[in-house]
Design a protein around this motif. Structure first.
Motif, PDB file in Angstrom:
ATOM      1  N   LYS A 175      20.904  44.478  55.774  1.00 56.97           N
ATOM      2  CA  LYS A 175      21.743  43.370  55.309  1.00 56.97           C
ATOM      3  C   LYS A 175      22.664  43.860  54.209  1.00 56.97           C
ATOM      4  O   LYS A 175      22.302  44.677  53.393  1.00 56.97           O
ATOM      5  CB  LYS A 175      20.868  42.236  54.796  1.00 56.97           C
ATOM      6  N   LYS A 176      23.897  43.307  54.189  1.00 62.79           N
ATOM      7  CA  LYS A 176      24.922  43.780  53.261  1.00 62.79           C
ATOM      8  C   LYS A 176      24.775  43.165  51.858  1.00 62.79           C
ATOM      9  O   LYS A 176      24.417  41.999  51.721  1.00 62.79           O
ATOM     10  CB  LYS A 176      26.292  43.442  53.858  1.00 62.79           C
ATOM     11  N   ASP A 177      25.035  43.991  50.856  1.00 63.80           N
ATOM     12  CA  ASP A 177      24.954  43.566  49.454  1.00 63.80           C
ATOM     13  C   ASP A 177      26.185  42.735  49.076  1.00 63.80           C
ATOM     14  O   ASP A 177      27.293  43.256  48.963  1.00 63.80           O
ATOM     15  CB  ASP A 177      24.859  44.828  48.576  1.00 63.80           C
ATOM     16  N   ARG A 178      25.967  41.410  48.890  1.00 67.29           N
ATOM     17  CA  ARG A 178      27.047  40.531  48.412  1.00 67.29           C
ATOM     18  C   ARG A 178      26.658  39.854  47.105  1.00 67.29           C
ATOM     19  O   ARG A 178      27.225  38.827  46.723  1.00 67.29           O
ATOM     20  CB  ARG A 178      27.357  39.451  49.466  1.00 67.29           C
ATOM     21  N   ILE A 179      25.640  40.419  46.434  1.00 68.76           N
ATOM     22  CA  ILE A 179      25.054  39.798  45.239  1.00 68.76           C
ATOM     23  C   ILE A 179      26.099  39.422  44.191  1.00 68.76           C
ATOM     24  O   ILE A 179      26.067  38.335  43.634  1.00 68.76           O
ATOM     25  CB  ILE A 179      24.027  40.765  44.584  1.00 68.76           C
ATOM     26  N   PHE A 180      27.048  40.321  43.947  1.00 67.63           N
ATOM     27  CA  PHE A 180      28.004  40.068  42.862  1.00 67.63           C
ATOM     28  C   PHE A 180      29.340  39.510  43.374  1.00 67.63           C
ATOM     29  O   PHE A 180      30.346  39.559  42.687  1.00 67.63           O
ATOM     30  CB  PHE A 180      28.186  41.330  42.017  1.00 67.63           C
ATOM     31  N   GLN A 181      29.324  38.951  44.599  1.00 62.07           N
ATOM     32  CA  GLN A 181      30.522  38.272  45.098  1.00 62.07           C
ATOM     33  C   GLN A 181      30.547  36.816  44.670  1.00 62.07           C
ATOM     34  O   GLN A 181      31.518  36.108  44.894  1.00 62.07           O
ATOM     35  CB  GLN A 181      30.598  38.386  46.631  1.00 62.07           C
ATOM     36  N   VAL A 182      29.472  36.339  44.044  1.00 65.70           N
ATOM     37  CA  VAL A 182      29.409  34.930  43.628  1.00 65.70           C
ATOM     38  C   VAL A 182      30.281  34.696  42.406  1.00 65.70           C
ATOM     39  O   VAL A 182      30.671  35.629  41.705  1.00 65.70           O
ATOM     40  CB  VAL A 182      27.951  34.497  43.310  1.00 65.70           C
TER      41      VAL A 182
ATOM     42  N   SER B 176      34.392  45.398  45.226  1.00 70.19           N
ATOM     43  CA  SER B 176      35.637  45.002  44.556  1.00 70.19           C
ATOM     44  C   SER B 176      35.503  45.256  43.063  1.00 70.19           C
ATOM     45  O   SER B 176      34.397  45.400  42.538  1.00 70.19           O
ATOM     46  CB  SER B 176      35.911  43.523  44.801  1.00 70.19           C
ATOM     47  N   GLU B 177      36.662  45.260  42.375  1.00 73.31           N
ATOM     48  CA  GLU B 177      36.660  45.451  40.908  1.00 73.31           C
ATOM     49  C   GLU B 177      35.786  44.392  40.246  1.00 73.31           C
ATOM     50  O   GLU B 177      35.064  44.662  39.292  1.00 73.31           O
ATOM     51  CB  GLU B 177      38.090  45.327  40.359  1.00 73.31           C
ATOM     52  N   LEU B 178      35.877  43.161  40.778  1.00 71.65           N
ATOM     53  CA  LEU B 178      35.126  42.053  40.186  1.00 71.65           C
ATOM     54  C   LEU B 178      33.617  42.235  40.375  1.00 71.65           C
ATOM     55  O   LEU B 178      32.835  42.019  39.453  1.00 71.65           O
ATOM     56  CB  LEU B 178      35.594  40.743  40.834  1.00 71.65           C
ATOM     57  N   GLU B 179      33.240  42.642  41.574  1.00 70.04           N
ATOM     58  CA  GLU B 179      31.807  42.900  41.818  1.00 70.04           C
ATOM     59  C   GLU B 179      31.289  43.991  40.882  1.00 70.04           C
ATOM     60  O   GLU B 179      30.195  43.884  40.324  1.00 70.04           O
ATOM     61  CB  GLU B 179      31.589  43.382  43.262  1.00 70.04           C
ATOM     62  N   ILE B 180      32.104  45.031  40.707  1.00 69.06           N
ATOM     63  CA  ILE B 180      31.697  46.157  39.852  1.00 69.06           C
ATOM     64  C   ILE B 180      31.550  45.673  38.406  1.00 69.06           C
ATOM     65  O   ILE B 180      30.560  45.978  37.732  1.00 69.06           O
ATOM     66  CB  ILE B 180      32.717  47.321  39.960  1.00 69.06           C
ATOM     67  N   ALA B 181      32.515  44.874  37.955  1.00 67.02           N
ATOM     68  CA  ALA B 181      32.485  44.383  36.567  1.00 67.02           C
ATOM     69  C   ALA B 181      31.289  43.459  36.335  1.00 67.02           C
ATOM     70  O   ALA B 181      30.621  43.524  35.304  1.00 67.02           O
ATOM     71  CB  ALA B 181      33.784  43.654  36.254  1.00 67.02           C
ATOM     72  N   LYS B 182      31.018  42.603  37.318  1.00 68.66           N
ATOM     73  CA  LYS B 182      29.895  41.663  37.159  1.00 68.66           C
ATOM     74  C   LYS B 182      28.561  42.400  37.127  1.00 68.66           C
ATOM     75  O   LYS B 182      27.659  42.049  36.378  1.00 68.66           O
ATOM     76  CB  LYS B 182      29.889  40.645  38.296  1.00 68.66           C
TER      77      LYS B 182
ATOM     78  N   LEU C 130      23.856  44.559  34.183  1.00 66.03           N
ATOM     79  CA  LEU C 130      22.995  45.726  33.912  1.00 66.03           C
ATOM     80  C   LEU C 130      22.951  46.099  32.432  1.00 66.03           C
ATOM     81  O   LEU C 130      22.125  46.906  32.015  1.00 66.03           O
ATOM     82  CB  LEU C 130      23.480  46.940  34.715  1.00 66.03           C
ATOM     83  N   GLU C 131      23.858  45.481  31.660  1.00 64.26           N
ATOM     84  CA  GLU C 131      23.917  45.822  30.235  1.00 64.26           C
ATOM     85  C   GLU C 131      22.585  45.483  29.566  1.00 64.26           C
ATOM     86  O   GLU C 131      22.044  44.396  29.775  1.00 64.26           O
ATOM     87  CB  GLU C 131      25.054  45.040  29.571  1.00 64.26           C
ATOM     88  N   ASN C 132      22.079  46.392  28.795  1.00 68.02           N
ATOM     89  CA  ASN C 132      20.768  46.220  28.133  1.00 68.02           C
ATOM     90  C   ASN C 132      19.584  46.203  29.105  1.00 68.02           C
ATOM     91  O   ASN C 132      18.450  45.974  28.686  1.00 68.02           O
ATOM     92  CB  ASN C 132      20.715  44.946  27.278  1.00 68.02           C
ATOM     93  N   VAL C 133      19.836  46.372  30.385  1.00 69.34           N
ATOM     94  CA  VAL C 133      18.746  46.427  31.365  1.00 69.34           C
ATOM     95  C   VAL C 133      18.590  47.880  31.834  1.00 69.34           C
ATOM     96  O   VAL C 133      17.496  48.428  31.851  1.00 69.34           O
ATOM     97  CB  VAL C 133      19.034  45.498  32.575  1.00 69.34           C
ATOM     98  N   LEU C 134      19.727  48.490  32.206  1.00 69.82           N
ATOM     99  CA  LEU C 134      19.727  49.908  32.597  1.00 69.82           C
ATOM    100  C   LEU C 134      20.254  50.704  31.397  1.00 69.82           C
ATOM    101  O   LEU C 134      21.421  50.564  31.042  1.00 69.82           O
ATOM    102  CB  LEU C 134      20.623  50.102  33.827  1.00 69.82           C
TER     103      LEU C 134
END
Ligand SMILES: C[S@@+](CC[C@H](N)C(=O)[O-])C[C@H]1O[C@@H](n2cnc3c(N)ncnc32)[C@H](O)[C@@H]1O
Ligand SMILES: O=C(O)C(=O)C[C@]1(C(=O)O)C=C[C@@H](O)C=C1
Length: 240
Positions: free
Chosen positions: A4-11, A189-195, A200-204
């Motif tokens: 299944k394709k990763d669309r997690i950060f498309q929201v 997309s740039e937006l997915e990458i930014a989100k 991930l900040e403070n998590v990774l």
């Protein structure tokens, strides 16, 4: 198996920090393949190293095993050595996926739902920890690496892969940009990458290559070296 394709950060909006929950577990193989440069090659290189170094009936742990890709591969490549394979992950959703896949591929692998901080590691011939130490609080890392060292047999092998940062600020920024370009080429997309970056900040929390090497040396590994690097992703080996 169907991927299944990763669309997690498309929201529209990300309300929480990055979590390894059911939603992520369902698409995680696609996320791994598109987010970790040379993901498959690192698994295959790990297999080659273990093929050369493991005795018969080796006991091999994969800490932060996620959906089980590494152990499923090792079950095939090391099959003549009849390995005992143990995967550990504290995400029940990841472990469920791993068990499902191992069953589908007909591989005998034990998967345990547990925090790495709580498990016992005993008589291990090899321990693998790929892209997982980076999610553990930095202060807790030394004791985890020591536990791995203590749980390994003499001459045992530790394989560690991590996202890394660099002491040189400009080089570091350039490397982060090169990594994001890699993600763009993988269809994010740039937006997915930014989100995702925000989530991930403070998590990774990545260490430098030197900090990772020092962790292994301090734990007692007699020899340690990186064996693979692409820009800001590095794999290390430690020999007890
Ligand atoms: C990026 S993934 C690892 C990918 C995997 N090693 C591979 O190569 O396919 C990180 C995994 O570590 C797990 N994890 C994070 N912190 C953990 C902890 N303290 N104990 C156990 N598992 C942990 C997460 O649930 C997640 O599945
Ligand atoms: O740093 C990022 O942006 C990533 O997507 C990397 C990374 C990782 O290295 O674990 C982060 C989360 C997912 O587990 C998969 C890949």
């Amino acid at each position: 198996m169907e991927e299944k394709k990763d669309r997690i950060f498309q929201v529209e909006k990300i309300e929480s920090d990055f979590r390894f929950d059911r939603e992520v577990a369902n698409i995680f193989d696609d996320m791994l393949n598109r987010s970790i440069p040379f993901y498959r090659q690192v698994i295959e290189a790990t297999g080659e190293i273990l093929l050369k170094t493991m005795p018969d009936n080796p006991k091999i742990y994969d800490l932060g095993c996620s959906t089980g890709n590494t152990l499923i591969y090792l079950a095939s490549i090391l099959k003549d050595k009849k390995p005992e394979l143990i995967g550990v992950d504290n995400s029940r959703d990841m472990v469920e996926k791993a068990r499902e896949k191992a069953k589908a591929y007909n591989k005998k692998i034990e998967f345990v739902v547990s925090d790495i901080e709580k498990i016992e590691i005993k008589n291990a011939d090899a321990v693998i920890m790929n892209y997982t130490l980076q999610f553990i609080r930095p202060l807790k890392r030394p004791q985890i690496i020591e536990k791995i060292y203590n749980g390994l047999k003499e001459n045992g092998i530790f394989i560690l892969s991590e996202k890394v940062i660099f002491e040189h600020p400009k080089l570091n920024r350039n490397f982060v940009e090169i990594y994001y370009n890699f993600k763009k080429k993988q269809g994010y997309s740039e937006l997915e990458i930014a989100k995702k970056r925000e989530a991930l900040e403070n998590v990774l929390i990545p260490f430098t290559i030197n900090e990772n090497i020092q962790l292994l040396k301090n734990a007692g590994f007699s020899y340690t070296t990186p064996f693979f690097q692409w820009i800001n992703f590095t794999s290390f080996i430690g020999i007890k």
